[in-house]
Write a protein that holds these residues in place. Structure first.
Motif, PDB file in Angstrom:
ATOM      1  N   THR A 180       0.820  -1.225   0.000  1.00 30.65           N
ATOM      2  CA  THR A 180       0.000   0.000   0.000  1.00 30.65           C
ATOM      3  C   THR A 180       0.852   1.272   0.000  1.00 30.65           C
ATOM      4  O   THR A 180       0.518   2.257  -0.666  1.00 30.65           O
ATOM      5  CB  THR A 180      -0.923  -0.011   1.243  1.00 30.65           C
ATOM      6  N   ILE A 181       1.974   1.253   0.736  1.00 32.97           N
ATOM      7  CA  ILE A 181       2.781   2.472   0.824  1.00 32.97           C
ATOM      8  C   ILE A 181       3.373   2.835  -0.537  1.00 32.97           C
ATOM      9  O   ILE A 181       3.371   4.008  -0.932  1.00 32.97           O
ATOM     10  CB  ILE A 181       3.873   2.307   1.914  1.00 32.97           C
ATOM     11  N   ASP A 182       3.830   1.857  -1.279  1.00 36.03           N
ATOM     12  CA  ASP A 182       4.351   2.143  -2.631  1.00 36.03           C
ATOM     13  C   ASP A 182       3.240   2.707  -3.510  1.00 36.03           C
ATOM     14  O   ASP A 182       3.472   3.605  -4.327  1.00 36.03           O
ATOM     15  CB  ASP A 182       4.891   0.868  -3.281  1.00 36.03           C
ATOM     16  N   LYS A 183       2.041   2.175  -3.342  1.00 39.00           N
ATOM     17  CA  LYS A 183       0.920   2.666  -4.163  1.00 39.00           C
ATOM     18  C   LYS A 183       0.643   4.127  -3.816  1.00 39.00           C
ATOM     19  O   LYS A 183       0.502   4.988  -4.690  1.00 39.00           O
ATOM     20  CB  LYS A 183      -0.327   1.799  -3.934  1.00 39.00           C
ATOM     21  N   LEU A 184       0.590   4.416  -2.507  1.00 42.93           N
ATOM     22  CA  LEU A 184       0.294   5.800  -2.094  1.00 42.93           C
ATOM     23  C   LEU A 184       1.396   6.759  -2.530  1.00 42.93           C
ATOM     24  O   LEU A 184       1.131   7.930  -2.822  1.00 42.93           O
ATOM     25  CB  LEU A 184       0.109   5.860  -0.573  1.00 42.93           C
ATOM     26  N   GLU A 185       2.623   6.277  -2.590  1.00 45.65           N
ATOM     27  CA  GLU A 185       3.717   7.168  -3.005  1.00 45.65           C
ATOM     28  C   GLU A 185       3.675   7.498  -4.494  1.00 45.65           C
ATOM     29  O   GLU A 185       4.449   8.338  -4.954  1.00 45.65           O
ATOM     30  CB  GLU A 185       5.064   6.565  -2.611  1.00 45.65           C
ATOM     31  N   SER A 186       2.764   6.862  -5.239  1.00 51.01           N
ATOM     32  CA  SER A 186       2.616   7.294  -6.635  1.00 51.01           C
ATOM     33  C   SER A 186       1.784   8.569  -6.714  1.00 51.01           C
ATOM     34  O   SER A 186       1.668   9.184  -7.764  1.00 51.01           O
ATOM     35  CB  SER A 186       2.025   6.175  -7.499  1.00 51.01           C
ATOM     36  N   ILE A 187       1.211   8.986  -5.577  1.00 41.54           N
ATOM     37  CA  ILE A 187       0.475  10.264  -5.529  1.00 41.54           C
ATOM     38  C   ILE A 187       1.493  11.362  -5.212  1.00 41.54           C
ATOM     39  O   ILE A 187       2.131  11.318  -4.150  1.00 41.54           O
ATOM     40  CB  ILE A 187      -0.610  10.230  -4.424  1.00 41.54           C
ATOM     41  N   PRO A 188       1.672  12.333  -6.124  1.00 45.05           N
ATOM     42  CA  PRO A 188       2.688  13.365  -5.879  1.00 45.05           C
ATOM     43  C   PRO A 188       2.480  14.029  -4.515  1.00 45.05           C
ATOM     44  O   PRO A 188       1.365  14.428  -4.171  1.00 45.05           O
ATOM     45  CB  PRO A 188       2.466  14.370  -7.023  1.00 45.05           C
ATOM     46  N   GLY A 189       3.541  14.119  -3.750  1.00 41.63           N
ATOM     47  CA  GLY A 189       3.520  14.839  -2.470  1.00 41.63           C
ATOM     48  C   GLY A 189       3.002  14.057  -1.281  1.00 41.63           C
ATOM     49  O   GLY A 189       3.089  14.534  -0.147  1.00 41.63           O
ATOM     50  N   PHE A 190       2.452  12.871  -1.476  1.00 39.63           N
ATOM     51  CA  PHE A 190       1.814  12.130  -0.366  1.00 39.63           C
ATOM     52  C   PHE A 190       2.875  11.729   0.667  1.00 39.63           C
ATOM     53  O   PHE A 190       3.861  11.082   0.347  1.00 39.63           O
ATOM     54  CB  PHE A 190       1.104  10.876  -0.894  1.00 39.63           C
ATOM     55  N   LYS A 191       2.639  12.146   1.930  1.00 38.59           N
ATOM     56  CA  LYS A 191       3.599  11.848   3.007  1.00 38.59           C
ATOM     57  C   LYS A 191       3.179  10.576   3.736  1.00 38.59           C
ATOM     58  O   LYS A 191       2.065  10.493   4.261  1.00 38.59           O
ATOM     59  CB  LYS A 191       3.580  12.989   4.050  1.00 38.59           C
ATOM     60  N   VAL A 192       4.083   9.611   3.798  1.00 37.42           N
ATOM     61  CA  VAL A 192       3.734   8.355   4.478  1.00 37.42           C
ATOM     62  C   VAL A 192       4.357   8.278   5.866  1.00 37.42           C
ATOM     63  O   VAL A 192       4.145   7.307   6.593  1.00 37.42           O
ATOM     64  CB  VAL A 192       4.144   7.111   3.644  1.00 37.42           C
ATOM     65  N   ASP A 193       5.147   9.304   6.214  1.00 38.99           N
ATOM     66  CA  ASP A 193       5.749   9.328   7.555  1.00 38.99           C
ATOM     67  C   ASP A 193       5.165  10.492   8.335  1.00 38.99           C
ATOM     68  O   ASP A 193       5.519  11.641   8.079  1.00 38.99           O
ATOM     69  CB  ASP A 193       7.276   9.481   7.463  1.00 38.99           C
ATOM     70  N   LEU A 194       4.265  10.217   9.249  1.00 44.42           N
ATOM     71  CA  LEU A 194       3.695  11.259  10.105  1.00 44.42           C
ATOM     72  C   LEU A 194       4.213  11.032  11.518  1.00 44.42           C
ATOM     73  O   LEU A 194       4.408   9.891  11.931  1.00 44.42           O
ATOM     74  CB  LEU A 194       2.163  11.185  10.125  1.00 44.42           C
ATOM     75  N   LYS A 195       4.419  12.138  12.243  1.00 45.89           N
ATOM     76  CA  LYS A 195       4.796  11.997  13.660  1.00 45.89           C
ATOM     77  C   LYS A 195       3.581  11.434  14.405  1.00 45.89           C
ATOM     78  O   LYS A 195       2.438  11.592  13.957  1.00 45.89           O
ATOM     79  CB  LYS A 195       5.164  13.357  14.232  1.00 45.89           C
ATOM     80  N   HIS A 196       3.828  10.819  15.576  1.00 47.84           N
ATOM     81  CA  HIS A 196       2.738  10.171  16.296  1.00 47.84           C
ATOM     82  C   HIS A 196       1.575  11.135  16.552  1.00 47.84           C
ATOM     83  O   HIS A 196       0.403  10.801  16.317  1.00 47.84           O
ATOM     84  CB  HIS A 196       3.251   9.571  17.612  1.00 47.84           C
ATOM     85  N   ASP A 197       1.893  12.366  16.992  1.00 52.92           N
ATOM     86  CA  ASP A 197       0.826  13.343  17.288  1.00 52.92           C
ATOM     87  C   ASP A 197       0.044  13.723  16.032  1.00 52.92           C
ATOM     88  O   ASP A 197      -1.169  13.912  16.081  1.00 52.92           O
ATOM     89  CB  ASP A 197       1.417  14.609  17.921  1.00 52.92           C
ATOM     90  N   GLU A 198       0.769  13.843  14.925  1.00 48.00           N
ATOM     91  CA  GLU A 198       0.094  14.175  13.649  1.00 48.00           C
ATOM     92  C   GLU A 198      -0.841  13.036  13.254  1.00 48.00           C
ATOM     93  O   GLU A 198      -1.972  13.250  12.800  1.00 48.00           O
ATOM     94  CB  GLU A 198       1.126  14.331  12.525  1.00 48.00           C
ATOM     95  N   PHE A 199      -0.348  11.806  13.426  1.00 49.02           N
ATOM     96  CA  PHE A 199      -1.110  10.599  13.075  1.00 49.02           C
ATOM     97  C   PHE A 199      -2.421  10.563  13.878  1.00 49.02           C
ATOM     98  O   PHE A 199      -3.517  10.466  13.297  1.00 49.02           O
ATOM     99  CB  PHE A 199      -0.222   9.387  13.408  1.00 49.02           C
ATOM    100  N   ILE A 200      -2.304  10.713  15.209  1.00 54.21           N
ATOM    101  CA  ILE A 200      -3.493  10.653  16.068  1.00 54.21           C
ATOM    102  C   ILE A 200      -4.413  11.843  15.766  1.00 54.21           C
ATOM    103  O   ILE A 200      -5.640  11.694  15.670  1.00 54.21           O
ATOM    104  CB  ILE A 200      -3.082  10.679  17.572  1.00 54.21           C
ATOM    105  N   GLY A 201      -3.808  13.026  15.596  1.00 56.53           N
ATOM    106  CA  GLY A 201      -4.596  14.229  15.319  1.00 56.53           C
ATOM    107  C   GLY A 201      -5.417  14.063  14.038  1.00 56.53           C
ATOM    108  O   GLY A 201      -6.603  14.401  13.993  1.00 56.53           O
ATOM    109  N   GLN A 202      -4.766  13.521  12.993  1.00 54.41           N
ATOM    110  CA  GLN A 202      -5.486  13.331  11.718  1.00 54.41           C
ATOM    111  C   GLN A 202      -6.617  12.314  11.867  1.00 54.41           C
ATOM    112  O   GLN A 202      -7.711  12.504  11.323  1.00 54.41           O
ATOM    113  CB  GLN A 202      -4.500  12.882  10.627  1.00 54.41           C
ATOM    114  N   ILE A 203      -6.367  11.260  12.632  1.00 56.58           N
ATOM    115  CA  ILE A 203      -7.429  10.247  12.812  1.00 56.58           C
ATOM    116  C   ILE A 203      -8.618  10.886  13.533  1.00 56.58           C
ATOM    117  O   ILE A 203      -9.777  10.684  13.151  1.00 56.58           O
ATOM    118  CB  ILE A 203      -6.902   9.019  13.586  1.00 56.58           C
TER     119      ILE A 203
END
Ligand code: URA
Length: 434
Positions: free
Chosen positions: A120-143
């Motif tokens: 899935t991560i390789d697939k998402l990285e075909s989207i220009p600019g898509f960040k697959v590394d979020l800090k823990h707080d960013e991850f929880i905040g986005q959820i």
């Protein structure tokens, strides 16, 4: 404790106790055990197997060998999904937005592809600019904000599995039920969700070629998850031919987006709806499966799932042209077609062979660290048991060079047959274990 004694005990078919398994896992993750001894232990497990109790201990200690994700600040019952891997499997991209659109939080850690299956991560990285590394707080905040986030598996999640899996890969010990079950389940347990759906695939494109083996693996993983206080469902699905039409990263993202708009292939839509509906049950949004399924179908029709994927992509920095046919994902420079040499019915499209063809075009990695070409891959226009006329296009090959495209075209011709009559369609989903 002496690790040689543990190896001998397992070699002789005896059950290891909790302390011996804890010692083994600690020794693997700390680097204190030599790799030749770990490899000998893995081979002993491969031949002698493990009891459910041993597998449960192994899972538990592996899960605790590194970082364990703290999802306590996520509002609601967090659910997760895992596929044991198949060719053309882009269901995560379809399912997550559908579940999140219903308000059920999804904290998704995904992996990269290796070998003939994608990630899935390789697939998402075909989207220009898509960040697959979020800090823990960013991850929880986005959820909490939009109910879903998808990130790359943290480097420190289950280090014992990283070491053991790499060794298994080169010592012929991957195909061991307790080792696969503990490898998958330790990562899922460490990833923290309360409810989990497993898509356990059988067939040419999957790890488990045989349905009985896949069922036994699914039953084992469901049991282990339940013992470790997770709500579990396993869907048993078929991957003899690729799922959907697209194989390759950007092509699969496009197909997933089309599916969220209601214009996806029937098999991908069917599996995604079933997985999403079960996840809504696991998230306690519905208690009746038919209602959950109807909700998911409605979310595809109304565009709610598509809108949620737009939210996820934007939140993670991705930039797509939502109105464009290819969503701005682009395609490879060279396009070749595979045409039917006679009329009849397409049969035996071989997911494993097609996955390897896509990998050799550059869509996947032969070894860790290889660079992916996101735009290459395959588009299968005619699937098993569908009729073709002589000269009709069966597939398109998207390549970065003439040489690689022509090679893929040649290999594709050996990856299917044409017969006078169709066979019975195999059911895509052949059982569900709850
Ligand atoms: N996937 C995993 O994560 N581990 C295995 O052992 C096999 C497939």
């Amino acid at each position: 404790m002496n690790f040689k004694d543990i190896i001998i005990k397992k070699r002789d078919g005896l059950e290891l106790n909790q302390a011996e398994i804890e010692f083994t896992v600690r020794g693997i993750s700390s680097g204190s055990l030599p790799v030749y001894q770990i490899a000998a232990w893995a081979m002993a497990v491969y031949f002698q197997g493990m009891s459910e109790m041993e597998t449960e201990f192994l899972t538990k200690f592996m899960a605790a060998s590194g970082q364990v994700l703290d999802l306590s600040r996520v509002e609601g019952i967090c659910v997760d999904k895992h596929s044991t891997g198949g060719v053309g499997d882009k269901t995560t991209l379809v399912v997550i937005p559908l579940v999140a659109a219903a308000g059920v939080p999804v904290a998704k850690m995904s992996g990269r592809g290796l070998g003939h299956t994608g990630g899935t991560i390789d697939k998402l990285e075909s989207i220009p600019g898509f960040k697959v590394d979020l800090k823990h707080d960013e991850f929880i905040g986005q959820i909490n904000r939009i109910k879903a986030a998808v990130i790359s598996q943290s480097g420190n999640l289950v280090p014992a599995d990283k070491i053991l899996y790499a060794l298994r890969d080169v010592t012929g010990t991957v195909e061991s039920r307790p080792l696969i079950a503990s490898s998958v389940m330790s990562k899922k347990i460490a990833a923290g969700a309360k409810g989990m759906i497993l898509d356990v695939k059988a067939g040419s494109g999957a790890f488990m070629k045989n349905k009985d083996e896949a069922r036994r693996l699914a039953e084992l993983m469901v049991k282990i998850g339940k013992k470790l206080n997770r709500e579990m469902v396993a869907v048993l699905s078929c991957n003899d031919q690729p799922l959907g039409r697209a194989v390759g990263n950007a092509l699969e993202v496009k197909e997933a987006l089309d599916t969220l708009k209601g214009a996806g292939p029937a098999d991908l839509t069917e599996l995604s709806v079933i997985l999403a509906a079960h996840m809504l049950m696991l998230g306690h949004k519905f208690t009746d499966f038919a209602e959950a399924e109807a909700w998911v179908k409605k979310a595809i029709k109304s565009g709610a799932g598509f809108a949620k994927l737009q939210d996820i992509v934007s939140a993670q920095g991705g930039k797509l042209r939502w109105e464009a046919d290819d969503y701005g994902l682009g395609t490879a420079e060279w396009v070749f077609t595979v045409t039917a040499e006679q009329e009849g019915y397409v049969r035996n499209l071989d997911a494993y062979a097609l996955g390897n063809i896509a990998m050799n075009l550059g869509a996947g990695r032969k070894k860790i660290g290889d660079i992916i070409d996101h735009k290459v891959g395959l588009e299968i226009l005619v699937k098993n048991n569908q009729p073709v006329a002589k000269g009709q296009d069966i597939a398109k090959i998207y390549a970065s060079s003439e040489t690689s495209g022509l090679k893929a075209q040649r290999l594709f011709s050996d990856a299917y047959t044409i017969t006078d009559s169709p066979a019975m369609d195999e059911p895509l989903i052949w059982d569900i274990i709850t």
